[in-house]
Design a protein around this motif. Structure first.
Motif, PDB file in Angstrom:
ATOM      1  N   THR A 123       0.821  -1.211   0.000  1.00 15.75           N
ATOM      2  CA  THR A 123       0.000   0.000   0.000  1.00 15.75           C
ATOM      3  C   THR A 123       0.855   1.261   0.000  1.00 15.75           C
ATOM      4  N   VAL A 124       1.856   1.302   0.872  1.00 20.49           N
ATOM      5  CA  VAL A 124       2.730   2.469   0.959  1.00 20.49           C
ATOM      6  C   VAL A 124       3.507   2.647  -0.345  1.00 20.49           C
ATOM      7  N   HIS A 125       3.980   1.538  -0.910  1.00 23.44           N
ATOM      8  CA  HIS A 125       4.710   1.592  -2.174  1.00 23.44           C
ATOM      9  C   HIS A 125       3.824   2.132  -3.291  1.00 23.44           C
ATOM     10  N   ASP A 126       2.626   1.590  -3.424  1.00 21.64           N
ATOM     11  CA  ASP A 126       1.722   2.010  -4.501  1.00 21.64           C
ATOM     12  C   ASP A 126       1.333   3.479  -4.346  1.00 21.64           C
ATOM     13  N   ARG A 178      12.933  11.876  -1.442  1.00 19.10           N
ATOM     14  CA  ARG A 178      12.633  10.546  -1.951  1.00 19.10           C
ATOM     15  C   ARG A 178      11.942   9.719  -0.874  1.00 19.10           C
ATOM     16  N   PRO A 179      10.767   9.143  -1.145  1.00 18.24           N
ATOM     17  CA  PRO A 179      10.058   8.357  -0.122  1.00 18.24           C
ATOM     18  C   PRO A 179      10.909   7.190   0.369  1.00 18.24           C
ATOM     19  N   PHE A 180      10.788   6.895   1.651  1.00 15.70           N
ATOM     20  CA  PHE A 180      11.540   5.799   2.269  1.00 15.70           C
ATOM     21  C   PHE A 180      11.354   4.491   1.509  1.00 15.70           C
ATOM     22  N   ILE A 181      10.113   4.169   1.161  1.00 17.37           N
ATOM     23  CA  ILE A 181       9.841   2.863   0.555  1.00 17.37           C
ATOM     24  C   ILE A 181      10.502   2.730  -0.808  1.00 17.37           C
ATOM     25  N   LEU A 182      10.599   3.830  -1.563  1.00 16.66           N
ATOM     26  CA  LEU A 182      11.228   3.762  -2.888  1.00 16.66           C
ATOM     27  C   LEU A 182      12.746   3.664  -2.767  1.00 16.66           C
TER      28      LEU A 182
END
Length: 235
Positions: A123-126, A178-182
């Motif tokens: 979910t966080v990634h998407d 840059r988002p953590f998950i990416l």
């Protein structure tokens, strides 16, 4: 598409839009010593990194992230190639990620059942991908209007103000980096494909190349596998 095909395609994508610190590592760029600050991760942070990396690249018929030492690789990259601001952005993103788990499920990420962990990462990634795509489309919209020349300058300025306002409203301070998950995904893929199993079991690796055959189909050059870019490591 099976996992092997996904990882092969991801190898191609690694040369695309990646975070600046990761891009620097891919090109062998080194930071100035005074630009790197000491970084110490605690046991909970290390455990989250390890779990997210394993969710991104789980063990199946080939080794997973933990099997090839990806968590240690990520920590080394953070310490050795990320400047202080990027390190702090990563750690802040990690803490926000854990806070998201608490808000959504009432418990920290590591306390969630496995199925909820996987779903949260997805979910966080998407969401991060969708937000990045929305910002890209808005910027493209402005560039198209700017170069079209069909609108009066005054109207263009008005539209630019509107688009700028939208971009600023949609991007909180934590979203402007840059988002953590990416970043996690990029580092996990880089670490996996730099490892011996990733380079030799998923990609094709030839330590002593033979003659050059420049004009042949990829399917004829090692069963269609992407080539490993460098000598694989053991972490």
């Amino acid at each position: 598409m099976n996992r092997r095909e996904v990882l092969q395609r991801a190898a191609w994508l690694m040369s695309g839009a990646v975070a600046v610190p990761v891009l620097g590592a891919l090109h062998g760029c080194s930071r100035k010593p005074d630009a790197i600050a000491p970084l110490t991760l605690d046991s909970a942070q290390r455990a989250i990194i390890a779990e997210v990396a394993e969710i991104i690249i789980p063990r199946t018929d080939t080794p997973g992230a933990a099997d090839v030492g990806v968590p240690a690789f990520i920590e080394a990259m953070l310490k050795d190639t990320f400047v202080s601001a990027d390190q702090q952005s990563f750690v802040s993103g990690l803490e926000d990620f854990d806070a998201t788990a608490r808000r959504a499920h009432g418990a920290p990420f590591l306390k969630l059942p496995q199925a909820q962990r996987v779903a949260l990462v997805q979910t966080v990634h998407d969401s991060a991908i969708e937000a990045a795509e929305t910002r890209r489309q808005k910027r493209q919209e402005w560039k198209a209007l700017e170069h079209d020349g069909a609108l009066p300058v005054r109207q263009l300025r008005s539209l630019k103000k509107q688009l700028t306002s939208i971009l600023k409203r949609d991007e909180s301070p934590s979203q402007r980096v840059r988002p953590f998950i990416l970043t996690m995904k990029e580092l996990a893929l880089l670490g996996f494909f730099s490892s011996q199993p990733g380079a030799t079991q998923i990609l094709q690796y030839l330590p002593v190349p033979g003659r050059l055959e420049a004009c042949i189909a990829l399917s004829e050059a090692g069963n269609g596998k992407t080539w490993a870019l460098e000598t694989p490591y053991r972490f």
